[in-house]
Motif scaffolding. Sequence first.
Motif, PDB file in Angstrom:
ATOM      1  N   HIS A 103       0.862  -1.179   0.000  1.00 32.92           N
ATOM      2  CA  HIS A 103       0.000   0.000   0.000  1.00 32.92           C
ATOM      3  C   HIS A 103       0.903   1.235   0.000  1.00 32.92           C
ATOM      4  N   LEU A 104       0.665   2.157  -0.924  1.00 37.78           N
ATOM      5  CA  LEU A 104       1.489   3.363  -0.998  1.00 37.78           C
ATOM      6  C   LEU A 104       0.871   4.485  -0.168  1.00 37.78           C
ATOM      7  N   PHE A 105       1.628   4.948   0.826  1.00 38.20           N
ATOM      8  CA  PHE A 105       1.212   6.143   1.554  1.00 38.20           C
ATOM      9  C   PHE A 105       1.603   7.363   0.728  1.00 38.20           C
ATOM     10  N   ASP A 106       2.827   7.422   0.263  1.00 40.14           N
ATOM     11  CA  ASP A 106       3.246   8.373  -0.772  1.00 40.14           C
ATOM     12  C   ASP A 106       4.723   8.181  -1.052  1.00 40.14           C
ATOM     13  N   CYS A 107       5.189   8.798  -2.123  1.00 40.11           N
ATOM     14  CA  CYS A 107       6.602   8.789  -2.515  1.00 40.11           C
ATOM     15  C   CYS A 107       6.813   9.925  -3.493  1.00 40.11           C
ATOM     16  N   LYS A 108       8.077  10.151  -3.838  1.00 41.32           N
ATOM     17  CA  LYS A 108       8.422  11.229  -4.762  1.00 41.32           C
ATOM     18  C   LYS A 108       8.956  10.653  -6.070  1.00 41.32           C
ATOM     19  N   ILE A 109       8.774  11.423  -7.113  1.00 36.13           N
ATOM     20  CA  ILE A 109       9.324  11.071  -8.418  1.00 36.13           C
ATOM     21  C   ILE A 109      10.834  11.340  -8.400  1.00 36.13           C
ATOM     22  N   ALA A 110      11.622  10.352  -8.848  1.00 33.03           N
ATOM     23  CA  ALA A 110      13.075  10.503  -8.920  1.00 33.03           C
ATOM     24  C   ALA A 110      13.516  10.991 -10.290  1.00 33.03           C
ATOM     25  N   ALA A 111      12.876  10.502 -11.332  1.00 29.42           N
ATOM     26  CA  ALA A 111      13.277  10.901 -12.687  1.00 29.42           C
ATOM     27  C   ALA A 111      12.073  11.082 -13.598  1.00 29.42           C
ATOM     28  N   ALA A 112      11.163  10.129 -13.588  1.00 25.31           N
ATOM     29  CA  ALA A 112       9.991  10.195 -14.465  1.00 25.31           C
ATOM     30  C   ALA A 112       8.799   9.580 -13.760  1.00 25.31           C
ATOM     31  N   GLY A 113       7.638  10.072 -14.103  1.00 25.07           N
ATOM     32  CA  GLY A 113       6.398   9.508 -13.595  1.00 25.07           C
ATOM     33  C   GLY A 113       5.329   9.659 -14.648  1.00 25.07           C
ATOM     34  N   GLU A 114       4.853   8.535 -15.187  1.00 27.52           N
ATOM     35  CA  GLU A 114       3.863   8.544 -16.264  1.00 27.52           C
ATOM     36  C   GLU A 114       2.634   7.773 -15.807  1.00 27.52           C
ATOM     37  N   PHE A 115       1.495   8.450 -15.833  1.00 29.77           N
ATOM     38  CA  PHE A 115       0.280   7.885 -15.271  1.00 29.77           C
ATOM     39  C   PHE A 115      -0.904   8.105 -16.205  1.00 29.77           C
ATOM     40  N   VAL A 116      -1.850   7.181 -16.128  1.00 27.95           N
ATOM     41  CA  VAL A 116      -3.121   7.327 -16.825  1.00 27.95           C
ATOM     42  C   VAL A 116      -4.215   7.254 -15.767  1.00 27.95           C
ATOM     43  N   ILE A 117      -5.072   8.243 -15.773  1.00 30.22           N
ATOM     44  CA  ILE A 117      -6.227   8.285 -14.878  1.00 30.22           C
ATOM     45  C   ILE A 117      -7.464   8.122 -15.758  1.00 30.22           C
ATOM     46  N   THR A 118      -8.227   7.074 -15.510  1.00 28.15           N
ATOM     47  CA  THR A 118      -9.465   6.844 -16.261  1.00 28.15           C
ATOM     48  C   THR A 118     -10.625   7.252 -15.368  1.00 28.15           C
ATOM     49  N   ILE A 119     -11.365   8.266 -15.815  1.00 26.03           N
ATOM     50  CA  ILE A 119     -12.453   8.827 -15.021  1.00 26.03           C
ATOM     51  C   ILE A 119     -13.791   8.285 -15.492  1.00 26.03           C
ATOM     52  N   ASP A 120     -14.643   7.930 -14.526  1.00 27.02           N
ATOM     53  CA  ASP A 120     -16.026   7.563 -14.813  1.00 27.02           C
ATOM     54  C   ASP A 120     -16.870   8.764 -14.414  1.00 27.02           C
ATOM     55  N   ASP A 121     -17.432   9.454 -15.399  1.00 27.77           N
ATOM     56  CA  ASP A 121     -18.185  10.680 -15.152  1.00 27.77           C
ATOM     57  C   ASP A 121     -19.699  10.483 -15.042  1.00 27.77           C
ATOM     58  N   ALA A 122     -20.160   9.239 -15.054  1.00 26.79           N
ATOM     59  CA  ALA A 122     -21.604   8.996 -14.994  1.00 26.79           C
ATOM     60  C   ALA A 122     -22.185   9.564 -13.704  1.00 26.79           C
ATOM     61  N   ASP A 123     -23.426   9.998 -13.764  1.00 31.49           N
ATOM     62  CA  ASP A 123     -24.079  10.593 -12.589  1.00 31.49           C
ATOM     63  C   ASP A 123     -24.090   9.653 -11.390  1.00 31.49           C
ATOM     64  N   CYS A 124     -24.162   8.358 -11.649  1.00 31.79           N
ATOM     65  CA  CYS A 124     -24.267   7.402 -10.541  1.00 31.79           C
ATOM     66  C   CYS A 124     -22.908   6.767 -10.208  1.00 31.79           C
ATOM     67  N   SER A 125     -21.813   7.358 -10.681  1.00 39.75           N
ATOM     68  CA  SER A 125     -20.512   6.700 -10.538  1.00 39.75           C
ATOM     69  C   SER A 125     -19.777   7.009  -9.231  1.00 39.75           C
ATOM     70  N   LYS A 126     -20.283   7.913  -8.409  1.00 31.47           N
ATOM     71  CA  LYS A 126     -19.558   8.275  -7.200  1.00 31.47           C
ATOM     72  C   LYS A 126     -19.509   7.081  -6.240  1.00 31.47           C
ATOM     73  N   VAL A 127     -18.290   6.662  -5.938  1.00 34.74           N
ATOM     74  CA  VAL A 127     -18.086   5.550  -5.014  1.00 34.74           C
ATOM     75  C   VAL A 127     -17.507   6.135  -3.732  1.00 34.74           C
TER      76      VAL A 127
END
Length: 144
Positions: A103-127
């Motif tokens: 489990h990641l509490f947090d960390c820092k980028i040392a050289a590169a950090g590449e991420f994809v965030i996939t968002i669900d925008d449906a009205d009923c999607s709030k979890v």
Amino acid sequence: MQYKKNDNKIYLSMDKNEYINASLLKVCKENNAKFAWINGIGAIFDIEVGYFDIETKDYKKKIFNEDFELVSLSGNMTYKDGEPFIHTHISFSDSEFNVFGGHLFDCKIAAAGEFVITIDDADCSKVSRTYNEDIGLFLWNCKI
């Protein structure tokens, strides 16, 4: 940090010394995400990870200060106590190809950090997350 949103995906590149979870949270807030799934790779340091002990209902934590290869990050953005909440797990390797993770509490980028965030925008999607006393964690509450 720089990112670009294309439909329901955000492509995010983090800069050296940026905190991963804090940056992910910021981007999700800026884009009014209700729910998101997150994946990433890169190079990291100052890593605080944990292993949840079901018996004690608490995390055993460990800090890694050296530079590591971020083999994989997987996680999500949900809501906890009405606020956006980032939950991530990682695998990372050292120069001898030993792999660690948790489990990641947090960390820092040392050289590169590449991420994809996939968002669900449906009205009923709030979890949201609800505390489960038996387990000792805030778990998904998928009731709409």
